[in-house]
Design an enzyme around this catalytic site. Structure first.
Site, PDB file in Angstrom:
ATOM      1  N   ASP A   1       0.802  -1.206   0.082  1.00  0.00           N
ATOM      2  CA  ASP A   1      -0.071   0.030   0.006  1.00  0.00           C
ATOM      3  C   ASP A   1       0.965   1.209  -0.168  1.00  0.00           C
ATOM      4  O   ASP A   1       1.765   1.476   1.158  1.00  0.00           O
ATOM      5  CB  ASP A   1      -0.719  -0.063   1.477  1.00  0.00           C
ATOM      6  CG  ASP A   1      -2.121   0.863   1.249  1.00  0.00           C
ATOM      7  OD1 ASP A   1      -2.453   1.310   0.258  1.00  0.00           O
ATOM      8  OD2 ASP A   1      -2.374   1.466   2.495  1.00  0.00           O
ATOM      9  N   HIS A   2       0.586   2.127  -0.978  1.00  0.00           N
ATOM     10  CA  HIS A   2       1.290   3.274  -0.797  1.00  0.00           C
ATOM     11  C   HIS A   2       2.795   3.147  -1.096  1.00  0.00           C
ATOM     12  O   HIS A   2       3.755   3.867  -0.563  1.00  0.00           O
ATOM     13  CB  HIS A   2       1.220   4.317   0.204  1.00  0.00           C
ATOM     14  CG  HIS A   2      -0.453   4.688   0.083  1.00  0.00           C
ATOM     15  ND1 HIS A   2      -0.827   5.759  -0.656  1.00  0.00           N
ATOM     16  CD2 HIS A   2      -1.321   4.435   0.811  1.00  0.00           C
ATOM     17  CE1 HIS A   2      -2.183   6.028  -0.658  1.00  0.00           C
ATOM     18  NE2 HIS A   2      -2.449   5.250   0.349  1.00  0.00           N
TER      19      HIS A   2
ATOM     20  N   GLU B   1      -1.564   5.816  -8.575  1.00  0.00           N
ATOM     21  CA  GLU B   1      -2.327   6.905  -8.062  1.00  0.00           C
ATOM     22  C   GLU B   1      -2.351   8.097  -8.990  1.00  0.00           C
ATOM     23  O   GLU B   1      -1.216   8.723  -9.223  1.00  0.00           O
ATOM     24  CB  GLU B   1      -2.107   7.117  -6.499  1.00  0.00           C
ATOM     25  CG  GLU B   1      -2.864   8.242  -5.929  1.00  0.00           C
ATOM     26  CD  GLU B   1      -2.766   8.578  -4.412  1.00  0.00           C
ATOM     27  OE1 GLU B   1      -2.580   7.489  -3.719  1.00  0.00           O
ATOM     28  OE2 GLU B   1      -2.820   9.756  -4.264  1.00  0.00           O
TER      29      GLU B   1
ATOM     30  N   GLY C   1      -8.986   6.062   1.428  1.00  0.00           N
ATOM     31  CA  GLY C   1      -9.559   6.914   2.240  1.00  0.00           C
ATOM     32  C   GLY C   1     -10.894   6.437   2.808  1.00  0.00           C
ATOM     33  O   GLY C   1     -12.044   7.385   2.759  1.00  0.00           O
TER      34      GLY C   1
ATOM     35  N   ASP D   1      -8.677   0.998   6.357  1.00  0.00           N
ATOM     36  CA  ASP D   1      -7.896   1.038   7.344  1.00  0.00           C
ATOM     37  C   ASP D   1      -8.129   1.497   8.843  1.00  0.00           C
ATOM     38  O   ASP D   1      -8.088   0.799   9.841  1.00  0.00           O
ATOM     39  CB  ASP D   1      -6.295   1.616   7.230  1.00  0.00           C
ATOM     40  CG  ASP D   1      -5.262   1.303   8.341  1.00  0.00           C
ATOM     41  OD1 ASP D   1      -5.392   0.521   9.119  1.00  0.00           O
ATOM     42  OD2 ASP D   1      -4.157   1.878   8.188  1.00  0.00           O
TER      43      ASP D   1
HETATM   44  P1  13P Z   1      -8.682   4.915   5.616  1.00  0.00           P
HETATM   45  O1  13P Z   1      -7.973   5.959   6.427  1.00  0.00           O
HETATM   46  O2  13P Z   1     -10.141   5.687   5.500  1.00  0.00           O
HETATM   47  O3  13P Z   1      -9.043   3.791   6.484  1.00  0.00           O
HETATM   48  O4  13P Z   1      -8.073   4.806   4.421  1.00  0.00           O
HETATM   49  C1  13P Z   1      -7.070   3.653   4.250  1.00  0.00           C
HETATM   50  C2  13P Z   1      -6.524   3.834   2.855  1.00  0.00           C
HETATM   51  O5  13P Z   1      -6.686   4.305   1.986  1.00  0.00           O
HETATM   52  C3  13P Z   1      -5.214   2.773   2.671  1.00  0.00           C
HETATM   53  O6  13P Z   1      -4.523   3.006   1.674  1.00  0.00           O
HETATM   54  O1  G3H Z   2      -2.725   4.965   3.675  1.00  0.00           O
HETATM   55  C1  G3H Z   2      -2.551   4.717   4.766  1.00  0.00           C
HETATM   56  C2  G3H Z   2      -3.007   3.764   5.638  1.00  0.00           C
HETATM   57  O2  G3H Z   2      -3.886   3.756   6.310  1.00  0.00           O
HETATM   58  C3  G3H Z   2      -1.651   3.079   6.126  1.00  0.00           C
HETATM   59  O3  G3H Z   2      -1.136   3.980   7.285  1.00  0.00           O
HETATM   60  O4  G3H Z   2       0.949   4.428   6.757  1.00  0.00           O
HETATM   61  O5  G3H Z   2       0.025   4.502   9.127  1.00  0.00           O
HETATM   62  O6  G3H Z   2       0.440   2.315   8.096  1.00  0.00           O
HETATM   63  P1  G3H Z   2       0.134   3.794   7.736  1.00  0.00           P
HETATM   64 ZN    ZN Z   3      -4.577   4.931   0.847  1.00  0.00          ZN
END
Ligand code: 13P
Ligand code: G3H
Ligand code: ZN
Length: 317
Positions: free
Chosen positions: A82-83, A141, A217, A261
């Site tokens: 993720d990211h 993204e 999000g 998340d």
């Molecule tokens: P939330 O913070 O809304 O749960 O989003 C999580 C998210 O986009 C992780 O990539």
């Molecule tokens: O995109 C964000 C996710 O909620 C992950 O959060 O970077 O704090 O692990 P984190």
């Molecule tokens: Zn995200």
């Protein structure tokens, strides 16, 4: 069973549901997610942020996720970065056996400066060149999802430009595109009510009718979960997340993966706070992590049902 993310995404896209993508940092979270997927017979994404990779010292979380896949061969599951914000972190994840990666080219590696369209395209193409021959799916993204992420501080929302999205995917044929239509990461998304830019989403889907879209999000920040946190000593001010009905309506417009998340964090924190408040004499971690795992599982199962993913596990070949 671990499968490339694309297999799940394409099934979701063509069958008009969205797969839930839930973040994990430890064993209880992985178990909660796989248990919810097994109970509802849903495919699922377990996703690991850069912070989670570091926190778990790479191999621990990877091995736990692989254990979940081994325990549930009947559940198609993607292990997703993720990211990711650099080719280096993408290579690390792929080296660990991840079956799906996100390259977030909305900001530079420092997390402070927005990347230009051209630079975002270049890093995404480099990731595609590396991931595709290895059978790993790629999410990119375009636009900027707001809120807090590790290393990035608080990001301002920059709504995705549909014309740019079309150009981007023509030049970088990714497996899915994360779009920004008004959501932000974290618990504090909207003051009054949830407002998504549905017309922007419609325009993106019209221009990219075959591309699975991803909503980041997407926590709903349920008032009842926040109330548990606050009842047992937490201090979360009044806030609004994304309404489930609004999330459901995005699925008709090509959204095939929905990231959650924060709702899991709130669910676990409430359960732990409640346990400590009611049992000040207890100190066995299993006694408070168990209820936290159960609270996360309940939230994940509810989202998989709401997103229409339930019942699809056995239909993915
Ligand atoms: P939330 O913070 O809304 O749960 O989003 C999580 C998210 O986009 C992780 O990539
Ligand atoms: O995109 C964000 C996710 O909620 C992950 O959060 O970077 O704090 O692990 P984190
Ligand atoms: Zn995200």
């Amino acid at each position: 069973m671990l499968v490339p993310g694309k297999i799940i995404l394409d099934h979701a896209f063509h069958n008009h549901y969205a797969v839930g993508a839930f973040n994990a940092n430890n064993m209880e979270q992985v178990q909660a997610i796989i248990d919810a997927a097994a109970e509802t017979q849903s495919p699922v994404f377990i996703q690991v942020s850069r912070g989670a990779l570091q926190y778990s010292r790479l191999i621990y979380l990877r091995n736990i996720i692989q254990a979940a896949a081994e325990e549930h061969p009947e559940i198609p599951m993607a292990m997703h970065l993720d990211h990711g914000n650099s080719l280096a972190v993408v290579k690390t994840a792929i080296g660990l056996g991840f079956t799906s990666v996100m390259i977030d080219g909305s900001l530079d590696e420092s997390g402070k400066k927005a990347l230009s369209f051209t630079d975002n395209l270049a890093i995404t193409q480099a990731v595609l060149d590396y991931a595709r021959p290895r059978g790993v799916s790629v999410e990119a993204e375009l636009g900027t999802i707001g809120g807090v992420e590790d290393g990035a501080g608080v990001k301002r929302i920059l709504v995705t430009d549909p014309a740019q999205a079309e150009q981007f995917v023509q030049q970088a044929p990714i497996d899915s595109l994360a779009i920004a239509i008004g959501t932000s990461h974290g618990a504090y998304k909207f003051k009054e009510k949830c407002e998504l830019q549905h017309s922007v989403l419609q325009d993106i889907h019209r221009r990219l009718p075959t591309t699975p879209l991803v909503m980041h999000g997407s926590s709903s920040v349920p008032a009842e979960l926040v109330a548990i946190v606050n009842r047992y000593g937490g201090q979360m001010p009044d806030t609004k997340g994304v309404d489930i009905e609004q999330l459901q309506s995005t699925i008709q417009q090509g959204v095939s993966k929905i990231n959650v998340d924060t709702d899991g964090r709130i669910a676990m924190t409430g359960a732990i706070r409640q346990f400590f408040a009611e049992h000040p004499d207890k100190f066995d971690p299993r006694e408070y992590l168990g209820p936290a795992r159960a609270a996360l599982k309940a939230m994940v199962a509810a989202r998989l049902i709401a997103f229409g993913a339930a019942g699809n596990a056995s239909k993915i070949k």
